[in-house]
Design a protein around this motif. Structure first.
Motif, mmCIF file in Angstrom:
data_model
loop_
_atom_site.group_PDB
_atom_site.id
_atom_site.type_symbol
_atom_site.label_atom_id
_atom_site.label_comp_id
_atom_site.label_asym_id
_atom_site.label_seq_id
_atom_site.Cartn_x
_atom_site.Cartn_y
_atom_site.Cartn_z
ATOM 1 N N TYR A 73 0.849 -1.207 0.002
ATOM 2 C CA TYR A 73 -0.014 -0.131 0.059
ATOM 3 C C TYR A 73 0.860 1.263 0.254
ATOM 4 C CZ TYR A 73 -3.153 3.668 1.777
ATOM 5 O OH TYR A 73 -3.918 4.791 1.802
ATOM 6 N N ARG A 74 0.487 2.188 -0.944
ATOM 7 C CA ARG A 74 1.377 3.455 -0.730
ATOM 8 C C ARG A 74 0.635 4.329 -1.762
ATOM 9 N NH1 ARG A 74 4.191 0.499 -4.587
ATOM 10 N NH2 ARG A 74 4.483 1.620 -6.496
ATOM 11 N N ASP A 75 0.718 5.580 -1.647
ATOM 12 C CA ASP A 75 0.054 6.745 -2.560
ATOM 13 C C ASP A 75 -1.594 6.380 -2.564
ATOM 14 O OD1 ASP A 75 2.432 7.868 -2.743
ATOM 15 O OD2 ASP A 75 2.870 6.529 -4.696
ATOM 16 N N GLY A 76 -2.095 5.820 -1.319
ATOM 17 C CA GLY A 76 -3.618 5.690 -1.343
ATOM 18 C C GLY A 76 -4.010 4.366 -2.486
ATOM 19 N N GLN A 77 -3.045 3.712 -2.898
ATOM 20 C CA GLN A 77 -3.374 2.820 -3.746
ATOM 21 C C GLN A 77 -2.987 1.254 -3.226
ATOM 22 O OE1 GLN A 77 -2.830 3.376 -7.666
ATOM 23 N NE2 GLN A 77 -3.172 5.666 -7.503
ATOM 24 N N ILE A 78 -3.261 0.121 -3.584
ATOM 25 C CA ILE A 78 -2.614 -1.009 -3.281
ATOM 26 C C ILE A 78 -1.830 -1.497 -4.841
ATOM 27 C CG2 ILE A 78 -3.847 -1.962 -1.365
ATOM 28 C CD1 ILE A 78 -5.322 -3.806 -3.213
ATOM 29 N N TRP A 79 -0.749 -2.006 -4.714
ATOM 30 C CA TRP A 79 -0.110 -2.372 -5.677
ATOM 31 C C TRP A 79 0.392 -3.931 -5.542
ATOM 32 C CZ3 TRP A 79 1.523 1.605 -9.050
ATOM 33 C CH2 TRP A 79 1.176 2.790 -8.724
ATOM 34 N N TRP A 80 0.439 -4.544 -6.824
ATOM 35 C CA TRP A 80 0.603 -6.093 -7.075
ATOM 36 C C TRP A 80 1.953 -6.058 -7.672
ATOM 37 C CZ3 TRP A 80 -4.513 -4.782 -7.284
ATOM 38 C CH2 TRP A 80 -5.259 -5.263 -6.558
ATOM 39 N N ASP A 81 2.772 -6.798 -7.391
ATOM 40 C CA ASP A 81 3.915 -7.572 -8.235
ATOM 41 C C ASP A 81 4.258 -8.799 -8.086
ATOM 42 O OD1 ASP A 81 6.178 -7.621 -10.157
ATOM 43 O OD2 ASP A 81 7.514 -6.215 -9.083
ATOM 44 N N THR A 82 3.512 -9.589 -8.408
ATOM 45 C CA THR A 82 3.588 -10.935 -8.160
ATOM 46 C C THR A 82 4.159 -11.863 -9.398
ATOM 47 O OG1 THR A 82 1.482 -11.941 -9.211
ATOM 48 C CG2 THR A 82 1.488 -10.858 -6.929
ATOM 49 N N ASP A 83 4.613 -13.217 -9.323
ATOM 50 C CA ASP A 83 4.950 -13.952 -10.547
ATOM 51 C C ASP A 83 3.868 -13.859 -11.651
ATOM 52 O OD1 ASP A 83 7.015 -14.635 -9.069
ATOM 53 O OD2 ASP A 83 6.342 -16.657 -8.482
ATOM 54 N N ARG A 84 2.521 -13.628 -11.259
ATOM 55 C CA ARG A 84 1.483 -13.686 -12.422
ATOM 56 C C ARG A 84 1.091 -12.216 -12.846
ATOM 57 N NH1 ARG A 84 -2.726 -17.959 -12.661
ATOM 58 N NH2 ARG A 84 -4.232 -17.454 -13.754
ATOM 59 N N ILE A 85 0.943 -10.995 -11.864
ATOM 60 C CA ILE A 85 0.399 -9.979 -12.407
ATOM 61 C C ILE A 85 1.396 -8.696 -11.948
ATOM 62 C CG2 ILE A 85 -1.797 -10.861 -12.329
ATOM 63 C CD1 ILE A 85 -2.329 -9.078 -9.925
ATOM 64 N N ASP A 86 1.258 -7.737 -12.622
ATOM 65 C CA ASP A 86 1.641 -6.444 -12.149
ATOM 66 C C ASP A 86 0.649 -5.246 -12.170
ATOM 67 O OD1 ASP A 86 3.494 -4.191 -11.473
ATOM 68 O OD2 ASP A 86 4.262 -4.290 -13.432
ATOM 69 N N GLY A 87 0.146 -4.663 -11.239
ATOM 70 C CA GLY A 87 -0.947 -3.746 -11.194
ATOM 71 C C GLY A 87 -1.300 -3.109 -9.790
ATOM 72 N N ARG A 88 -2.428 -2.405 -10.004
ATOM 73 C CA ARG A 88 -2.618 -1.436 -8.698
ATOM 74 C C ARG A 88 -4.345 -1.231 -8.872
ATOM 75 N NH1 ARG A 88 -3.412 4.126 -10.420
ATOM 76 N NH2 ARG A 88 -3.344 4.263 -12.934
ATOM 77 N N ALA A 89 -4.735 -0.771 -7.536
ATOM 78 C CA ALA A 89 -6.151 -0.866 -7.415
ATOM 79 C C ALA A 89 -6.437 0.640 -6.631
ATOM 80 C CB ALA A 89 -6.508 -2.064 -6.786
ATOM 81 N N TRP A 90 -7.330 1.096 -6.955
ATOM 82 C CA TRP A 90 -7.761 2.637 -6.177
ATOM 83 C C TRP A 90 -9.322 2.701 -6.166
ATOM 84 C CZ3 TRP A 90 -6.197 1.732 -11.048
ATOM 85 C CH2 TRP A 90 -7.088 2.317 -12.121
#
Length: 148
Positions: A73-90
């Motif tokens: 969690y940073r900048d008011g968003q959650i961030w993924w960086d896994t073996d499968r995906i790279d992304g964010r949610a807000w």
């Protein structure tokens, strides 16, 4: 704690376990896959991740897949960086969370998701739009209910 519950109060309302159905359709709305799901949405008090989601998919033919999605969690968003995906949610309003991500196993593909949470917090509807080289090639419609 990272402040995620305060910074993303709509997402915090998703904590718990959800069961539902995923229906994947092509651009002409022909069903190309359908399966059941159980998702666990967690907000760990300790450790490197502010959010942790476990998705379990179950098909009628007996196949089963479990995928773990830890997020920071940073900048008011959650961030993924896994073996499968790279992304964010807000969050975009008091009921809606938006996500965008790429699949690492699908070069040139990206997805957008919108999650709508009911006012009582016990139902949600999700839609995914899948693009490859900027062309829509799939949609996913998900209906879920809170079970725990």
């Amino acid at each position: 704690m990272s402040g995620i519950r305060e910074g993303m109060p709509v997402l915090a309302r998703h904590a718990g376990e959800w069961e539902g159905d995923y229906i994947h359709v092509d651009p002409d709305n022909n069903v190309i896959d359908r399966h059941r799901s159980r998702l666990q949405c967690q907000f760990p008090d300790e450790g490197p991740y502010a959010y942790y989601q476990i998705n379990t998919y179950i098909w009628d033919d007996g196949r089963k897949e479990e995928i773990h999605f830890p997020a920071t969690y940073r900048d008011g968003q959650i961030w993924w960086d896994t073996d499968r995906i790279d992304g964010r949610a807000w969050e975009i309003d008091p009921r809606t969370v938006c996500l965008t991500w790429t699949r690492k196993d699908m070069p040139g593909a990206y997805l957008y998701e919108m999650i709508q949470l009911s006012e009582d917090g016990n139902k949600r509807a999700r839609t995914w739009h899948w693009f490859e080289n900027d062309t829509l090639f799939r949609r996913t419609c998900i209906t879920e209910r809170r079970v725990a």
